[in-house]
Design an enzyme around this catalytic site. Sequence first.
Site, PDB file in Angstrom:
ATOM      1  N   SER A   1       9.574  -4.573   5.456  1.00  0.00           N
ATOM      2  CA  SER A   1       8.496  -4.309   4.519  1.00  0.00           C
ATOM      3  C   SER A   1       9.048  -3.380   3.444  1.00  0.00           C
ATOM      4  CB  SER A   1       7.306  -3.720   5.273  1.00  0.00           C
ATOM      5  OG  SER A   1       6.164  -3.707   4.460  1.00  0.00           O
TER       6      SER A   1
ATOM      7  N   HIS B   1       7.236  -8.629   3.694  1.00  0.00           N
ATOM      8  CA  HIS B   1       5.882  -8.487   3.174  1.00  0.00           C
ATOM      9  C   HIS B   1       6.007  -8.472   1.659  1.00  0.00           C
ATOM     10  CE1 HIS B   1       4.629  -6.169   7.037  1.00  0.00           C
ATOM     11  NE2 HIS B   1       4.653  -7.468   7.212  1.00  0.00           N
TER      12      HIS B   1
ATOM     13  N   ASP C   1       3.820  -3.637  11.765  1.00  0.00           N
ATOM     14  CA  ASP C   1       4.003  -5.082  11.958  1.00  0.00           C
ATOM     15  C   ASP C   1       5.425  -5.326  12.453  1.00  0.00           C
ATOM     16  OD1 ASP C   1       3.384  -7.800  11.886  1.00  0.00           O
ATOM     17  OD2 ASP C   1       4.082  -8.020   9.823  1.00  0.00           O
TER      18      ASP C   1
END
Lengths: 187, 277
Positions: free
Chosen positions: A10, A37, A130
């Site tokens: 991310s 992401h 995540d």
Amino acid sequence: MYELLVIGGSAGSLSVVLKILPHINRSLGLAIIIVFHRKNSEDTSLIEVLSRRTDCYVKEAEDKDELQPGTIYLAPADYHVLIEKDRSITLDDSEKINHSRPSIDVTFESAAEVYNSSLACMLLSGANADGVEGLISARKRGALILVQDPATAEVPFMPKQALERVGVDFLVKECNLRECPIFKSDS
Amino acid sequence: MDATRNIQLSDEEVEFVLNDVMDLYGYDFTNYSKASLKRRINRLISNDRFPSFAEFRYRIINDKDYFSRFVEEITVNVTEMFRDVTFYKTLRQQVIPVLATWPLIRIWHAGCSTGEEVYSMAILLHEANLLHKSLLYATDINPAVLQKVREGVFPLSQMRQYSENYILSGGNRDFSSYYTAQYNAAKFDEQFGKRIVLATHNLVSDGSFNEFQLIMCRNVMIYFDKQLQDKVLHLFYDSLEQLGFLALGSKETLRFTDIHKNFKQIENKEKIWRKIK
């Protein structure tokens, strides 16, 4: 012995991936999926940026693509990437997981069900958790767990969560990529 | 992720459920993408807090209302208005002018979900002064979502995003003039709903029911396996007029099916094909 590498990252992970890519070449015989992401609006220039660092073929994943060694599949913005038993990709635009679509958890979990111990999962810099649940599933199925050293991460939260809750087989730093088990056959 | 309960079904258990559903209710999910379907069933079991697979299976078998919920939850109903702005720009600039040449325009939204794309299309047709001679057939496997299409009511909270999409896709009117705000809902103008024909239709088991100049089926077939995709693409082929258009989702492709040779993708590489033979 490793057939699939899934890299999840991310915030702050792109620069790490750009340093890792020169170590990933076709001779490794790995298929690679990268789950970033990223925002819907981003264009395709990311494919070009990634392609310049490796001799692997880099493409955005399309529905039903068959995973091939020497190819890097970038998860498209706004779709989860899942792997079928026949080693093809299924895209899924269902609800966000951990406020994310693509979600790293979804790909780690799905890849682990098919690849088991021939899977390597790498989790990099990021600001949410995540990927951590996915690493737990992957580890249960014997996958190799690689996590960026939080001390070197631009945003250490994600790799830190992974270390606390999952553990790690190899701590990824910029300086030790050559020793990384999946890049060992690198000549 | 829900950590409270984490039942992960085996492939065999998924087969049991799919066979029950097929035998008792006649819905065939056996050619859905397994990875995605399994995830959704696991998610449903977790959200509805079943303590075991056996209890979940018992409920499906014995509770018809719960089966309706199963269909609603297993099928993905995530959609938005003017999603993928370059796609809608292409519709506006390259497809609609061609549709305009037909005396009556028939469009099929296959797997329309709650209808955001149907209303987007109706707006495009309205702006091209074609809505009066158009019929938009909106079908879905799930009767509950069709009710929502009929109402034409969408969450007001989404309107800012949709308005932005609308403008980026080439819209130059006041998007808010198309709906009336009611508390937290946006009710779209009746003129759109009047041109929409609703029907339940299962792409797995139901056949062709008309001929169309445009079929929209975006991000529906990603939930099907290759075999079922192939079957549905033949259904679309049979339901398209010569030189009619087929529009798929932005990461979908025809290249895995033998029917691709009967289609030609439009030049700008948006996922729109024309039936050429």
